[in-house]
Design a protein around this motif. Structure first.
Motif, PDB file in Angstrom:
ATOM      1  N   ILE A 110       0.943  -1.364   0.008  1.00 41.15           N
ATOM      2  CA  ILE A 110       0.168  -0.025  -0.116  1.00 41.15           C
ATOM      3  C   ILE A 110       0.973   1.163  -0.045  1.00 41.15           C
ATOM      4  CG2 ILE A 110      -2.038   1.222   1.188  1.00 41.15           C
ATOM      5  CD1 ILE A 110      -2.425  -1.845   0.302  1.00 41.15           C
ATOM      6  N   PHE A 111       0.786   2.164  -0.695  1.00 39.24           N
ATOM      7  CA  PHE A 111       1.327   3.536  -1.006  1.00 39.24           C
ATOM      8  C   PHE A 111       0.212   4.547  -0.148  1.00 39.24           C
ATOM      9  CE2 PHE A 111       2.221   7.572  -2.540  1.00 39.24           C
ATOM     10  CZ  PHE A 111       3.484   7.696  -2.486  1.00 39.24           C
ATOM     11  N   LEU A 112       0.860   5.106   1.026  1.00 38.68           N
ATOM     12  CA  LEU A 112      -0.191   5.940   1.843  1.00 38.68           C
ATOM     13  C   LEU A 112       0.525   7.315   1.992  1.00 38.68           C
ATOM     14  CD1 LEU A 112      -2.142   6.257   3.988  1.00 38.68           C
ATOM     15  CD2 LEU A 112      -0.453   5.544   5.628  1.00 38.68           C
ATOM     16  N   THR A 113      -0.233   8.182   1.458  1.00 36.14           N
ATOM     17  CA  THR A 113       0.237   9.744   1.677  1.00 36.14           C
ATOM     18  C   THR A 113      -0.317  10.037   2.948  1.00 36.14           C
ATOM     19  OG1 THR A 113      -1.768  10.693   0.775  1.00 36.14           O
ATOM     20  CG2 THR A 113       0.037  10.092  -0.732  1.00 36.14           C
ATOM     21  N   GLY A 114       0.179  11.145   3.578  1.00 38.77           N
ATOM     22  CA  GLY A 114      -0.263  11.726   4.918  1.00 38.77           C
ATOM     23  C   GLY A 114       0.015  10.953   5.883  1.00 38.77           C
ATOM     24  N   ALA A 115       0.955   9.916   6.052  1.00 36.75           N
ATOM     25  CA  ALA A 115       1.078   9.021   6.936  1.00 36.75           C
ATOM     26  C   ALA A 115       1.449   9.396   8.592  1.00 36.75           C
ATOM     27  CB  ALA A 115       1.997   8.008   6.805  1.00 36.75           C
TER      28      ALA A 115
ATOM     29  N   HIS B 272      -3.277   6.655  12.022  1.00 39.21           N
ATOM     30  CA  HIS B 272      -3.978   5.261  12.196  1.00 39.21           C
ATOM     31  C   HIS B 272      -4.254   4.437  11.245  1.00 39.21           C
ATOM     32  CE1 HIS B 272      -5.920   6.220  16.217  1.00 39.21           C
ATOM     33  NE2 HIS B 272      -5.875   7.430  16.091  1.00 39.21           N
ATOM     34  N   ILE B 273      -4.270   4.746   9.949  1.00 41.56           N
ATOM     35  CA  ILE B 273      -4.402   4.174   8.939  1.00 41.56           C
ATOM     36  C   ILE B 273      -2.990   3.416   8.847  1.00 41.56           C
ATOM     37  CG2 ILE B 273      -4.460   3.955   6.304  1.00 41.56           C
ATOM     38  CD1 ILE B 273      -6.229   6.639   6.536  1.00 41.56           C
ATOM     39  N   LEU B 274      -2.080   3.882   8.912  1.00 39.91           N
ATOM     40  CA  LEU B 274      -0.570   3.264   8.957  1.00 39.91           C
ATOM     41  C   LEU B 274      -0.680   2.158   9.967  1.00 39.91           C
ATOM     42  CD1 LEU B 274       2.070   3.015   7.991  1.00 39.91           C
ATOM     43  CD2 LEU B 274       2.867   4.623   9.424  1.00 39.91           C
ATOM     44  N   ASN B 275      -0.881   2.517  11.194  1.00 40.38           N
ATOM     45  CA  ASN B 275      -0.821   1.466  12.300  1.00 40.38           C
ATOM     46  C   ASN B 275      -1.691   0.394  12.034  1.00 40.38           C
ATOM     47  OD1 ASN B 275       1.165   3.234  13.151  1.00 40.38           O
ATOM     48  ND2 ASN B 275      -0.011   3.821  15.034  1.00 40.38           N
ATOM     49  N   GLN B 276      -2.686   0.578  11.348  1.00 39.80           N
ATOM     50  CA  GLN B 276      -3.836  -0.434  11.209  1.00 39.80           C
ATOM     51  C   GLN B 276      -3.367  -1.544  10.094  1.00 39.80           C
ATOM     52  OE1 GLN B 276      -8.001   0.698  11.024  1.00 39.80           O
ATOM     53  NE2 GLN B 276      -7.770   2.011  12.727  1.00 39.80           N
ATOM     54  N   LEU B 277      -2.619  -0.824   9.167  1.00 31.69           N
ATOM     55  CA  LEU B 277      -2.178  -1.456   8.148  1.00 31.69           C
ATOM     56  C   LEU B 277      -1.073  -2.435   8.328  1.00 31.69           C
ATOM     57  CD1 LEU B 277      -2.089   1.039   4.951  1.00 31.69           C
ATOM     58  CD2 LEU B 277      -3.409  -0.856   5.057  1.00 31.69           C
TER      59      LEU B 277
ATOM     60  N   ALA C  25       5.167   4.587   2.780  1.00 32.41           N
ATOM     61  CA  ALA C  25       4.512   5.970   3.221  1.00 32.41           C
ATOM     62  C   ALA C  25       5.226   7.128   2.781  1.00 32.41           C
ATOM     63  CB  ALA C  25       4.923   5.820   4.834  1.00 32.41           C
ATOM     64  N   ALA C  26       4.557   8.071   2.187  1.00 31.74           N
ATOM     65  CA  ALA C  26       4.978   9.428   1.842  1.00 31.74           C
ATOM     66  C   ALA C  26       5.209  10.189   2.949  1.00 31.74           C
ATOM     67  CB  ALA C  26       4.098   9.963   0.349  1.00 31.74           C
TER      68      ALA C  26
ATOM     69  N   TYR D 205       9.064   4.233  14.109  1.00 33.60           N
ATOM     70  CA  TYR D 205       8.746   2.770  13.353  1.00 33.60           C
ATOM     71  C   TYR D 205       9.798   1.873  13.181  1.00 33.60           C
ATOM     72  CZ  TYR D 205       3.970   4.720  12.694  1.00 33.60           C
ATOM     73  OH  TYR D 205       2.818   5.403  12.806  1.00 33.60           O
ATOM     74  N   GLN D 206      10.709   1.906  13.985  1.00 31.55           N
ATOM     75  CA  GLN D 206      12.087   1.130  14.017  1.00 31.55           C
ATOM     76  C   GLN D 206      11.562  -0.437  13.806  1.00 31.55           C
ATOM     77  OE1 GLN D 206      14.806   2.358  17.010  1.00 31.55           O
ATOM     78  NE2 GLN D 206      16.134   2.976  15.568  1.00 31.55           N
ATOM     79  N   SER D 207      10.559  -0.830  14.630  1.00 29.45           N
ATOM     80  CA  SER D 207      10.254  -2.281  14.903  1.00 29.45           C
ATOM     81  C   SER D 207       9.518  -2.817  13.502  1.00 29.45           C
ATOM     82  CB  SER D 207       9.346  -2.483  15.991  1.00 29.45           C
ATOM     83  OG  SER D 207       8.243  -1.556  16.021  1.00 29.45           O
ATOM     84  N   HIS D 208       9.232  -1.943  12.627  1.00 29.16           N
ATOM     85  CA  HIS D 208       8.452  -2.114  11.544  1.00 29.16           C
ATOM     86  C   HIS D 208       9.383  -2.032  10.162  1.00 29.16           C
ATOM     87  CE1 HIS D 208       4.636  -2.819  13.618  1.00 29.16           C
ATOM     88  NE2 HIS D 208       4.641  -1.822  14.330  1.00 29.16           N
ATOM     89  N   GLN D 209      10.637  -1.864  10.440  1.00 28.03           N
ATOM     90  CA  GLN D 209      11.453  -1.792   9.137  1.00 28.03           C
ATOM     91  C   GLN D 209      11.246  -2.650   7.951  1.00 28.03           C
ATOM     92  OE1 GLN D 209      15.652  -1.777  10.320  1.00 28.03           O
ATOM     93  NE2 GLN D 209      15.275   0.167  11.654  1.00 28.03           N
ATOM     94  N   SER D 210      10.906  -3.889   8.304  1.00 29.25           N
ATOM     95  CA  SER D 210      10.492  -4.920   7.153  1.00 29.25           C
ATOM     96  C   SER D 210       9.404  -4.605   6.578  1.00 29.25           C
ATOM     97  CB  SER D 210      10.782  -6.339   7.855  1.00 29.25           C
ATOM     98  OG  SER D 210       9.827  -6.378   8.730  1.00 29.25           O
ATOM     99  N   GLN D 211       8.568  -3.816   7.042  1.00 29.32           N
ATOM    100  CA  GLN D 211       7.124  -3.838   6.710  1.00 29.32           C
ATOM    101  C   GLN D 211       7.061  -2.459   5.908  1.00 29.32           C
ATOM    102  OE1 GLN D 211       4.595  -5.106  10.277  1.00 29.32           O
ATOM    103  NE2 GLN D 211       3.268  -5.005   8.669  1.00 29.32           N
ATOM    104  N   LEU D 212       7.977  -1.453   6.141  1.00 26.54           N
ATOM    105  CA  LEU D 212       7.600  -0.177   5.833  1.00 26.54           C
ATOM    106  C   LEU D 212       8.975   0.513   5.001  1.00 26.54           C
ATOM    107  CD1 LEU D 212       5.804   2.231   6.611  1.00 26.54           C
ATOM    108  CD2 LEU D 212       7.135   2.568   8.513  1.00 26.54           C
ATOM    109  N   ASP D 213       8.549   1.207   3.912  1.00 28.67           N
ATOM    110  CA  ASP D 213       9.399   1.884   3.389  1.00 28.67           C
ATOM    111  C   ASP D 213       9.132   3.406   3.259  1.00 28.67           C
ATOM    112  OD1 ASP D 213      10.557  -0.291   2.232  1.00 28.67           O
ATOM    113  OD2 ASP D 213       9.462  -0.333   0.407  1.00 28.67           O
ATOM    114  N   VAL D 214      10.001   4.248   3.385  1.00 26.76           N
ATOM    115  CA  VAL D 214       9.878   5.831   3.604  1.00 26.76           C
ATOM    116  C   VAL D 214      10.011   6.535   2.365  1.00 26.76           C
ATOM    117  CG1 VAL D 214      10.573   7.916   4.600  1.00 26.76           C
ATOM    118  CG2 VAL D 214      10.357   5.781   6.018  1.00 26.76           C
TER     119      VAL D 214
END
Length: 342
Positions: free
Chosen positions: A6-11, A18-23, A32-33, A46-55
């Protein structure tokens, strides 16, 4: 849910966080933009979610090109847009809202993304009759919009931006587009959103400012009782990703619970008696309506939310207040003077 990346703006926003955390909680990979000035703090949070999250560093969503970031993306959730408090001129509002959403849609289409969810507002469906249906529109032209200011400029910009969304949808039927149109967003702030607010800011706390005023003895009540809990609004965005409903999906959403401010203040007094001297002593207003009679069947079909799934009204207001008190504690610890607005 078929959408995995998922590409998310306004993260970093009140809703977007909230959207980010629920995803992330659902196991999705999120791109995340983020504006550059918030990137370092965002990565740390969001260090604990490095494998799930691209900035993805994007400072201006209206003009930036980010084709590489959209590679492999299954769906886009676009929440980023200037609030009425951020931009004072109508032209700035209009440009930010319209060009921002069109830029995201055009690039998503080029990248082959087939599912997009856009945050709009119930105010785009405002009519003098207060009907707020998916067939209603706030009556405004671009020429008229450029002459507006403040909240009216915000409504005009969001209305014209959403109309552009549906024009784009009509021209690109291969893309499944949903708009989520909520009223005021209240409820608990994420700890990440709170972390971004290092100093007192009545603009950056978003629509929680309406609740913050209740913590001043002379504070005003919100100008109307319509709202939805931010956590429910986030669920609606995510639920729409897996919707199989065909056709235009303009989702007017609101709390299904009656909102009577006299009852809300009574509940806060009972649950948080230590706030008795702080709570507004202003006479609670009465309105000809207590909630929005939205199409709950459509919301359930598209977003998977039944009326009984929504956060109870007293929980929303008390959680809002608790979040604001947490922010006050944070601000005071940093040496700032704190005063709830009127």
């Amino acid at each position: 849910m078929p959408s995995d990346v998922i590409f998310l703006t306004g993260a970093t926003g009140f809703l977007g966080s909230h959207i980010l955390n629920q995803l992330l909680a659902k196991g999705h990979h999120v791109k995340a933009a983020i504006r550059e000035k918030k990137a370092a703090q965002f990565k740390q949070l969001y260090q604990s979610h490095q494998s799930q999250l691209d900035v993805v560093i994007i400072d201006d969503i209206s003009t930036a090109q980010f084709p590489e970031a959209l590679k492999g993306v299954n769906a886009v959730i676009h929440t980023a847009a200037p609030l009425a408090y951020y931009v004072t001129d109508a032209e700035g509002q209009l440009k930010g809202a319209v060009e921002g959403v069109l830029n995201v849609l055009r690039q998503a289409e080029k990248a082959g993304v087939h599912k997009v969810v856009v945050t709009s507002t119930v105010l785009t469906a405002f009519t003098p009759q207060y009907t707020f249906t998916a067939d209603d529109w706030f009556a405004i032209t671009k020429e008229e919009a450029l002459k507006t200011e403040g909240v009216t400029a915000y409504i005009a910009a969001k209305t014209l931006a959403e109309k552009e969304v549906w024009s784009f949808a009509d021209a690109h039927p291969q893309i499944d587009i949903t708009t989520i149109n909520p009223p005021y967003l209240y409820g608990a702030a994420t700890k990440e959103f709170a972390s971004y607010l290092a100093a007192p800011s009545l603009t950056l706390i978003s629509t929680l400012i309406n609740i913050y005023k209740l913590l001043n003895p002379k504070g005003a009540y919100p100008d109307q009782p319509l709202y939805v809990d931010v956590r429910d609004a986030a669920k609606a965005h995510i639920g729409a990703l897996s919707s199989k409903v065909a056709g235009r999906k303009r989702i007017i959403i609101s709390s299904p619970h009656d909102t009577v401010f006299a009852d809300v203040i009574k509940a806060v007094n009972e649950k948080r008696p230590e706030l008795k001297d702080r709570l507004t002593k202003t006479t609670p207003p009465e309105f000809p309506f207590k909630k929005l009679n939205y199409d709950s069947k459509k919301v359930e079909e598209v977003c998977g939310l039944k009326p009984e799934d929504f956060v109870p009204v007293n929980d929303t207001f008390i959680d809002s207040i608790d979040s604001l008190l947490g922010l006050e504690k944070q601000w005071k610890a940093a040496g700032h003077d704190v005063q709830a607005p009127q």
